[in-house]
Structures are given as C-alpha cells and as structure tokens.
Design a protein around this motif. Sequence first.
Motif, PDB file in Angstrom:
ATOM      1  N   GLN A  37      39.268  79.141  70.539  1.00  9.09           N
ATOM      2  CA  GLN A  37      40.174  78.991  69.401  1.00  9.09           C
ATOM      3  C   GLN A  37      39.610  77.979  68.409  1.00  9.09           C
ATOM      4  O   GLN A  37      39.123  76.925  68.805  1.00  9.09           O
ATOM      5  CB  GLN A  37      41.546  78.523  69.870  1.00  9.09           C
ATOM      6  CG  GLN A  37      42.275  79.495  70.775  1.00  9.09           C
ATOM      7  CD  GLN A  37      43.615  78.929  71.197  1.00  9.09           C
ATOM      8  OE1 GLN A  37      44.592  78.939  70.452  1.00  9.09           O
ATOM      9  NE2 GLN A  37      43.680  78.415  72.420  1.00  9.09           N
ATOM     10  N   PRO A  46      37.794  78.391  76.241  1.00 11.70           N
ATOM     11  CA  PRO A  46      38.903  78.952  77.022  1.00 11.70           C
ATOM     12  C   PRO A  46      39.218  78.083  78.247  1.00 11.70           C
ATOM     13  O   PRO A  46      38.327  77.475  78.845  1.00 11.70           O
ATOM     14  CB  PRO A  46      38.367  80.321  77.455  1.00 11.70           C
ATOM     15  CG  PRO A  46      37.278  80.633  76.493  1.00 11.70           C
ATOM     16  CD  PRO A  46      36.653  79.318  76.138  1.00 11.70           C
ATOM     17  N   GLY A  47      40.490  78.041  78.619  1.00 14.21           N
ATOM     18  CA  GLY A  47      40.896  77.364  79.839  1.00 14.21           C
ATOM     19  C   GLY A  47      40.763  75.851  79.776  1.00 14.21           C
ATOM     20  O   GLY A  47      40.469  75.271  78.734  1.00 14.21           O
ATOM     21  N   TYR A  48      40.989  75.229  80.926  1.00 10.77           N
ATOM     22  CA  TYR A  48      40.892  73.775  81.044  1.00 10.77           C
ATOM     23  C   TYR A  48      39.554  73.393  81.661  1.00 10.77           C
ATOM     24  O   TYR A  48      39.038  74.087  82.531  1.00 10.77           O
ATOM     25  CB  TYR A  48      42.034  73.230  81.896  1.00 10.77           C
ATOM     26  CG  TYR A  48      43.365  73.215  81.181  1.00 10.77           C
ATOM     27  CD1 TYR A  48      43.675  72.202  80.276  1.00 10.77           C
ATOM     28  CD2 TYR A  48      44.308  74.223  81.409  1.00 10.77           C
ATOM     29  CE1 TYR A  48      44.896  72.181  79.618  1.00 10.77           C
ATOM     30  CE2 TYR A  48      45.532  74.210  80.749  1.00 10.77           C
ATOM     31  CZ  TYR A  48      45.815  73.190  79.855  1.00 10.77           C
ATOM     32  OH  TYR A  48      47.015  73.178  79.195  1.00 10.77           O
ATOM     33  N   GLN A  58      44.138  68.434  81.357  1.00  8.94           N
ATOM     34  CA  GLN A  58      45.521  68.516  81.789  1.00  8.94           C
ATOM     35  C   GLN A  58      45.825  67.346  82.715  1.00  8.94           C
ATOM     36  O   GLN A  58      44.914  66.736  83.302  1.00  8.94           O
ATOM     37  CB  GLN A  58      45.807  69.845  82.476  1.00  8.94           C
ATOM     38  CG  GLN A  58      44.892  70.179  83.624  1.00  8.94           C
ATOM     39  CD  GLN A  58      45.029  71.616  84.091  1.00  8.94           C
ATOM     40  OE1 GLN A  58      44.101  72.172  84.647  1.00  8.94           O
ATOM     41  NE2 GLN A  58      46.170  72.247  83.895  1.00  8.94           N
ATOM     42  N   ILE A 106      46.380  72.153  70.229  1.00  6.26           N
ATOM     43  CA  ILE A 106      46.097  73.557  70.511  1.00  6.26           C
ATOM     44  C   ILE A 106      45.839  73.710  72.003  1.00  6.26           C
ATOM     45  O   ILE A 106      44.824  73.229  72.523  1.00  6.26           O
ATOM     46  CB  ILE A 106      44.866  74.051  69.719  1.00  6.26           C
ATOM     47  CG1 ILE A 106      45.052  73.814  68.225  1.00  6.26           C
ATOM     48  CG2 ILE A 106      44.622  75.532  70.014  1.00  6.26           C
ATOM     49  CD1 ILE A 106      46.201  74.562  67.614  1.00  6.26           C
ATOM     50  N   GLU A 107      46.761  74.315  72.700  1.00  7.78           N
ATOM     51  CA  GLU A 107      46.562  74.519  74.136  1.00  7.78           C
ATOM     52  C   GLU A 107      45.611  75.698  74.356  1.00  7.78           C
ATOM     53  O   GLU A 107      45.623  76.684  73.615  1.00  7.78           O
ATOM     54  CB  GLU A 107      47.902  74.765  74.823  1.00  7.78           C
ATOM     55  CG  GLU A 107      48.845  73.571  74.735  1.00  7.78           C
ATOM     56  CD  GLU A 107      50.048  73.708  75.643  1.00  7.78           C
ATOM     57  OE1 GLU A 107      49.925  74.367  76.693  1.00  7.78           O
ATOM     58  OE2 GLU A 107      51.103  73.144  75.306  1.00  7.78           O
ATOM     59  N   PRO A 108      44.790  75.609  75.383  1.00  8.38           N
ATOM     60  CA  PRO A 108      43.778  76.652  75.596  1.00  8.38           C
ATOM     61  C   PRO A 108      44.381  77.973  76.064  1.00  8.38           C
ATOM     62  O   PRO A 108      45.416  78.006  76.724  1.00  8.38           O
ATOM     63  CB  PRO A 108      42.880  76.045  76.675  1.00  8.38           C
ATOM     64  CG  PRO A 108      43.778  75.106  77.428  1.00  8.38           C
ATOM     65  CD  PRO A 108      44.713  74.538  76.387  1.00  8.38           C
ATOM     66  N   THR A 109      43.701  79.035  75.699  1.00  6.78           N
ATOM     67  CA  THR A 109      44.037  80.373  76.175  1.00  6.78           C
ATOM     68  C   THR A 109      42.803  80.936  76.876  1.00  6.78           C
ATOM     69  O   THR A 109      41.946  80.178  77.320  1.00  6.78           O
ATOM     70  CB  THR A 109      44.461  81.274  75.008  1.00  6.78           C
ATOM     71  OG1 THR A 109      43.356  81.390  74.073  1.00  6.78           O
ATOM     72  CG2 THR A 109      45.662  80.679  74.275  1.00  6.78           C
ATOM     73  N   ASP A 110      42.685  82.253  76.949  1.00  3.81           N
ATOM     74  CA  ASP A 110      41.519  82.845  77.604  1.00  3.81           C
ATOM     75  C   ASP A 110      40.412  83.205  76.616  1.00  3.81           C
ATOM     76  O   ASP A 110      39.436  83.866  76.978  1.00  3.81           O
ATOM     77  CB  ASP A 110      41.920  84.074  78.415  1.00  3.81           C
ATOM     78  CG  ASP A 110      42.628  85.128  77.562  1.00  3.81           C
ATOM     79  OD1 ASP A 110      42.846  84.874  76.354  1.00  3.81           O
ATOM     80  OD2 ASP A 110      42.961  86.195  78.106  1.00  3.81           O
ATOM     81  N   THR A 111      40.553  82.777  75.352  1.00  2.00           N
ATOM     82  CA  THR A 111      39.513  83.004  74.350  1.00  2.00           C
ATOM     83  C   THR A 111      39.279  81.712  73.567  1.00  2.00           C
ATOM     84  O   THR A 111      40.173  80.855  73.487  1.00  2.00           O
ATOM     85  CB  THR A 111      39.911  84.115  73.354  1.00  2.00           C
ATOM     86  OG1 THR A 111      41.139  83.747  72.694  1.00  2.00           O
ATOM     87  CG2 THR A 111      40.092  85.445  74.084  1.00  2.00           C
ATOM     88  N   SER A 124      39.454  71.112  77.002  1.00  5.59           N
ATOM     89  CA  SER A 124      40.854  70.702  77.115  1.00  5.59           C
ATOM     90  C   SER A 124      41.091  70.077  78.482  1.00  5.59           C
ATOM     91  O   SER A 124      40.495  70.481  79.471  1.00  5.59           O
ATOM     92  CB  SER A 124      41.789  71.902  76.918  1.00  5.59           C
ATOM     93  OG  SER A 124      41.560  72.519  75.673  1.00  5.59           O
TER      94      SER A 124
END
Length: 296
Positions: free
Chosen positions: A164, A215-217, A130, A157-162, A128
């Motif tokens: 997706q 996870p994350g950017y 930004q 879908i924006e990233p989280t810590d897991t 991802s």
Amino acid sequence: MNCARLAVLLTCYNRKSKTLDCLQRLFNQDFTSEVSLDVYLVDDGSTDGTADAIRQTYPQVKIFSGTGSLFWNGGMRYAFEEALKGDYDYYVWLNDDTMLYPNALAALLETSAQLAAKGEDKAIVAGSTQDPDTQEFTYGGIKQHGPLFPPFKVRSIEPTDTPQKCDAMCGNIVLIPRSVVQRVGNLDPQLTHYAGDWDYGLRAKQEGCTVWIAPGYQGTCPRNPTPEPGSVPKLEEGLKKMGQPKGLALQDVTLQSFDEWKIIMKRHGGLLWPIFWLLPYRRLLPTMLFRNPKKA
C-alpha cells in the motif's frame, strides 16, 4: 542472482536486553535469495554495558559511540553516515525495541522487487508492527488527510495482503534502496529525536520517490505509553520539557521545541505553515496559564 548488500542501522541507549534480543532476531532472518548484512549500531552513551555485551555476542556488529545527546534522529544519522561509505544496495532502519519476524526483511526485499518491476524503482518500503500481547497494530505507514490539514494530521495504514502506498512512515522497520538515498541523502541534522522518520518520507516524496508498506506484519513493538487524560504539567515544567529532545508528551500529541517544529512545518506545511507551526501549542498554553494564575 547477485547478492543484495544491506546495511542495517540501529541506535540504542540503556536497553541492553532489548537490544540483544533485537539483534538475535535480526541475525536469524530467513532469506529466499543471497543477502549480506552489515550492522551499524550507535550506542549513545549507555551505562548498562550494552556495547560490551554486543561485542561479546555479536562481534561482527560495527559499534560507534555517542555521548548521550544524539537521541533517535542523531544516532540513526550517525549510523547512516558511516554506512553510506559502503555504498550498499539497501539501508535498513531498525529500532532496537522492534522484534522482527523471521521473514521480515525477505518480505521487504520482495516488496521492493515487485514495486521496481512495476516502475517504482525509487520506493521506500516500511514494515508494520503489532503489539506483542494484543496483536493490535502499533507502527507502520501513515497517510496525510490533505493539503488543508496540518502535514502531521495523519492516519495509520494497517497492512493488508498487498503493498500500500503511503505518505510517510514510522522508523521502526524501513527498507531504503540506494536509488532513494542518492536523492534524499541522510536524516536531517537539524532534528534531534522526534519526526525525523516522517520528515524523511515526506522529503523523499518531494524528490520524486514513493513510500509503501509491505503486506502483513514484520514484527512486534509495543506502543509508547501516553500520559493520562488531563495530566497537564505546570507552565514552567511544560516549557522545560518542550525544549528537551523528546518534547512534552500529551495524550494525543507531542509538543516539540519551537525551533525544530518550525523547521518541519516550514518544509512541509505549504503556505499555511505559520498556522500549522503554532497550532499544536494551543493544547497546552491556555490550560497551563489557567492552572498558574498570577498571584496578587
């Protein structure tokens, strides 16, 4: 542990400064395990000295020349085709306007390994991006709304810590393992520029593979500019742009040539594909016809 062999694929055109910055960040990646990088770059007829600058600064990059007519899908397909001869463990798509964070590729590889350990051994892993100024999400994974919606009616879908699961992905930063390439192959030669990345993800799903975001950017990339609201060209100009590789960009949709859009909709639109094929053009034609009344 065996050394993971990665082929990194790029295509470029007249963005020498950005391309060099992108390569610098690529070669400065931090890895937690043994990794080898081979870079395959297609310079699609640049006139700003991009290829020469890369040869001088990064002589290890394998450069291939285009004529200026390849655009994103054609250039990436060319690079992919050359890299396939090396039978790599992973193939990485990278846009030259995407600036990787130092641990970007390590994060994609780690996510791929985690998924493989859970039985997802044919998984594409996308990164991802930004905006470099606002830090807002720009590109990454996408999720379809459902079978009754057009296949490209999607949400990001924006990233989280897991990790997706997604349906497809933007091609800015994408890690594709050999197991996926063996099923899906290369990008579609019938497509020139637009939607080749989304099409690849959807084809991968049809072949029993999966698509994920890490996870994350993993880097920065500004969003492509969009036209002002209500800025609709005249009929002749609009039809001409629709027939060009980059299509006609409106505020919330890009209209492609009828032929290429038909290929995509027929492949991914199910029984309703004829409706989905024609649906986007409704945004343009009535407005243009109204603005171009026939003279008495």
